[in-house]
Design a protein around this motif. Sequence first.
Motif, PDB file in Angstrom:
ATOM      1  N   VAL A  54      19.299   1.502 -19.349  1.00 32.95           N
ATOM      2  CA  VAL A  54      20.331   0.472 -19.300  1.00 32.95           C
ATOM      3  C   VAL A  54      20.657   0.110 -17.841  1.00 32.95           C
ATOM      4  O   VAL A  54      21.189  -0.968 -17.574  1.00 32.95           O
ATOM      5  CB  VAL A  54      21.587   0.968 -20.083  1.00 32.95           C
ATOM      6  N   ALA A  55      20.304   0.997 -16.921  1.00 35.25           N
ATOM      7  CA  ALA A  55      20.674   0.808 -15.508  1.00 35.25           C
ATOM      8  C   ALA A  55      19.455   0.398 -14.683  1.00 35.25           C
ATOM      9  O   ALA A  55      18.664   1.257 -14.254  1.00 35.25           O
ATOM     10  CB  ALA A  55      21.287   2.095 -14.966  1.00 35.25           C
ATOM     11  N   GLN A  56      19.319  -0.898 -14.451  1.00 36.89           N
ATOM     12  CA  GLN A  56      18.167  -1.376 -13.678  1.00 36.89           C
ATOM     13  C   GLN A  56      18.096  -0.767 -12.268  1.00 36.89           C
ATOM     14  O   GLN A  56      17.007  -0.433 -11.798  1.00 36.89           O
ATOM     15  CB  GLN A  56      18.203  -2.906 -13.577  1.00 36.89           C
ATOM     16  N   PRO A  57      19.243  -0.605 -11.557  1.00 31.99           N
ATOM     17  CA  PRO A  57      19.147  -0.071 -10.197  1.00 31.99           C
ATOM     18  C   PRO A  57      18.456   1.297 -10.129  1.00 31.99           C
ATOM     19  O   PRO A  57      17.779   1.609  -9.145  1.00 31.99           O
ATOM     20  CB  PRO A  57      20.614   0.043  -9.748  1.00 31.99           C
ATOM     21  N   ILE A  93      21.611  13.253 -11.210  1.00 29.75           N
ATOM     22  CA  ILE A  93      21.265  12.752  -9.878  1.00 29.75           C
ATOM     23  C   ILE A  93      21.942  13.631  -8.821  1.00 29.75           C
ATOM     24  O   ILE A  93      21.288  14.149  -7.909  1.00 29.75           O
ATOM     25  CB  ILE A  93      21.669  11.268  -9.718  1.00 29.75           C
ATOM     26  N   GLY A  94      23.257  13.833  -8.975  1.00 28.28           N
ATOM     27  CA  GLY A  94      24.000  14.621  -7.983  1.00 28.28           C
ATOM     28  C   GLY A  94      23.455  16.033  -7.831  1.00 28.28           C
ATOM     29  O   GLY A  94      23.421  16.586  -6.726  1.00 28.28           O
ATOM     30  N   LEU A  95      23.016  16.615  -8.968  1.00 24.72           N
ATOM     31  CA  LEU A  95      22.525  18.002  -8.956  1.00 24.72           C
ATOM     32  C   LEU A  95      21.003  18.076  -8.769  1.00 24.72           C
ATOM     33  O   LEU A  95      20.409  19.135  -8.939  1.00 24.72           O
ATOM     34  CB  LEU A  95      22.905  18.704 -10.274  1.00 24.72           C
ATOM     35  N   TYR A  96      20.367  16.951  -8.462  1.00 23.36           N
ATOM     36  CA  TYR A  96      18.913  16.883  -8.197  1.00 23.36           C
ATOM     37  C   TYR A  96      18.081  17.286  -9.409  1.00 23.36           C
ATOM     38  O   TYR A  96      16.944  17.740  -9.258  1.00 23.36           O
ATOM     39  CB  TYR A  96      18.519  17.792  -7.026  1.00 23.36           C
ATOM     40  N   ASP A 130       9.703   6.180 -22.306  1.00 21.00           N
ATOM     41  CA  ASP A 130      10.683   7.118 -21.756  1.00 21.00           C
ATOM     42  C   ASP A 130      12.060   6.477 -21.883  1.00 21.00           C
ATOM     43  O   ASP A 130      12.378   5.515 -21.174  1.00 21.00           O
ATOM     44  CB  ASP A 130      10.341   7.424 -20.283  1.00 21.00           C
ATOM     45  N   VAL A 131      12.864   6.993 -22.827  1.00 25.29           N
ATOM     46  CA  VAL A 131      14.189   6.417 -23.098  1.00 25.29           C
ATOM     47  C   VAL A 131      15.203   7.029 -22.134  1.00 25.29           C
ATOM     48  O   VAL A 131      15.347   8.245 -22.071  1.00 25.29           O
ATOM     49  CB  VAL A 131      14.604   6.721 -24.553  1.00 25.29           C
ATOM     50  N   GLY A 132      15.915   6.184 -21.389  1.00 22.54           N
ATOM     51  CA  GLY A 132      16.850   6.686 -20.367  1.00 22.54           C
ATOM     52  C   GLY A 132      16.050   7.306 -19.233  1.00 22.54           C
ATOM     53  O   GLY A 132      16.329   8.411 -18.778  1.00 22.54           O
ATOM     54  N   CYS A 133      15.049   6.539 -18.755  1.00 23.75           N
ATOM     55  CA  CYS A 133      14.046   7.122 -17.835  1.00 23.75           C
ATOM     56  C   CYS A 133      14.592   7.358 -16.434  1.00 23.75           C
ATOM     57  O   CYS A 133      14.022   8.127 -15.665  1.00 23.75           O
ATOM     58  CB  CYS A 133      12.811   6.243 -17.758  1.00 23.75           C
ATOM     59  N   CYS A 134      15.677   6.665 -16.067  1.00 24.18           N
ATOM     60  CA  CYS A 134      16.253   6.803 -14.727  1.00 24.18           C
ATOM     61  C   CYS A 134      15.172   6.492 -13.676  1.00 24.18           C
ATOM     62  O   CYS A 134      14.618   5.406 -13.671  1.00 24.18           O
ATOM     63  CB  CYS A 134      16.864   8.192 -14.586  1.00 24.18           C
ATOM     64  N   PHE A 135      14.788   7.436 -12.820  1.00 20.99           N
ATOM     65  CA  PHE A 135      13.788   7.166 -11.778  1.00 20.99           C
ATOM     66  C   PHE A 135      12.349   7.188 -12.320  1.00 20.99           C
ATOM     67  O   PHE A 135      11.421   6.810 -11.608  1.00 20.99           O
ATOM     68  CB  PHE A 135      13.882   8.209 -10.659  1.00 20.99           C
ATOM     69  N   GLY A 136      12.157   7.688 -13.544  1.00 22.99           N
ATOM     70  CA  GLY A 136      10.818   7.666 -14.152  1.00 22.99           C
ATOM     71  C   GLY A 136       9.874   8.715 -13.589  1.00 22.99           C
ATOM     72  O   GLY A 136       8.658   8.503 -13.524  1.00 22.99           O
ATOM     73  N   GLN A 137      10.399   9.883 -13.237  1.00 17.75           N
ATOM     74  CA  GLN A 137       9.554  10.920 -12.618  1.00 17.75           C
ATOM     75  C   GLN A 137       8.500  11.469 -13.582  1.00 17.75           C
ATOM     76  O   GLN A 137       7.355  11.720 -13.187  1.00 17.75           O
ATOM     77  CB  GLN A 137      10.409  12.054 -12.027  1.00 17.75           C
ATOM     78  N   ASP A 138       8.865  11.615 -14.859  1.00 13.76           N
ATOM     79  CA  ASP A 138       7.899  12.190 -15.808  1.00 13.76           C
ATOM     80  C   ASP A 138       6.781  11.200 -16.111  1.00 13.76           C
ATOM     81  O   ASP A 138       5.626  11.597 -16.302  1.00 13.76           O
ATOM     82  CB  ASP A 138       8.628  12.613 -17.092  1.00 13.76           C
ATOM     83  N   LEU A 139       7.134   9.923 -16.110  1.00 12.14           N
ATOM     84  CA  LEU A 139       6.120   8.876 -16.314  1.00 12.14           C
ATOM     85  C   LEU A 139       5.102   8.918 -15.169  1.00 12.14           C
ATOM     86  O   LEU A 139       3.894   8.852 -15.394  1.00 12.14           O
ATOM     87  CB  LEU A 139       6.847   7.527 -16.387  1.00 12.14           C
TER      88      LEU A 139
END
Length: 278
Positions: free
Chosen positions: A122-125, A63-66, A95-104
């Motif tokens: 694991v991180a809903q936010p 995230i920090g490194l974009y 997508d496991v560990g999808c974070c913001f889900g950009q690839d989806l």
Amino acid sequence: MAATHETSFPERNQGWFKEQLTEVNQPIRRLLEGYSNIPTSEVVSHVNNIREQGFAANPYPCIGLYRFTLLTLLDHPLYGTIVQRLKQADTSYLDVGCCFGQDLRQLVFDGVPSQHLTGLDVAQPLMELGYELFLDRHLLHSEFLVADVFLGSTQTAWKRLEERGIDVVHCSAFFHLFPLEQQIAAARQIARLLKKGGIIVGRQIGSCKPGDVPAIQEKSYSYRHDVSTFDDMWRIVGEETQTKWRVEGTLDMVGINPDSPVENEDSRRLLFTITRLQ
Ligand SMILES: C[S@@+](CC[C@H](N)C(=O)[O-])C[C@H]1O[C@@H](n2cnc3c(N)ncnc32)[C@H](O)[C@@H]1O
């Protein structure tokens, strides 16, 4: 665990908090303009704004490194095949560990029905911020599941995935967060999700000298693979789950910066495809 929700060392986290972007790469711009309908002049400030919120929620280097602006699935040699496969009825992508889900979102932009796609983190936010980044909360029919890979089928949501079976798992910048033993534990859980003939694709930070490196959480380590050690790991996972896997991968310098606080001169991008044979 080497992954971090750790915010007690803000000065250390700042090491991987890059200054604000003044431009974004073309593929993510195309997605944000074409899929999310964000005006051209607002794309950069929108991305900067989401990055701030994401880093405050969870200070990951990606995230920090974009790095979330790099659509790495799009880069995968099987991308076109994956899109065609997922357009078929009764197919599924996780997508496991999808974070913001950009690839989806890129898959949806390329015509895959969004109900074939699931994000898991694991991180809903971070998944909530994905809706903010792509402005699609009321348009997207994909499911986003809050689950911990290590807890596997003790969670109802995971058990449902296991019962259904997955054709394509995307797993990027995930295994490299953990020491080898934990990577094996995570891979064991993920292995149980795949249909026969299913594939796991992704990229992570690898190394031409495989071994432990300091992880992002202080005093912990994570393991970086080359293709051969990654293959060894999946052989162990196969033996432990009575399954069989073929590992293919490449090491290259794409997106690698040896001067970054999370990489060094041995770092490489490991781009991989793991196919369930049995
Ligand atoms: C480094 S980020 C990578 C995000 C995304 N896949 C990408 O390539 O941009 C790792 C992601 O894995 C998630 N994660 C970490 N541990 C997890 C776990 N045990 N179960 C599920 N997700 C986890 C984090 O919350 C984070 O969103």
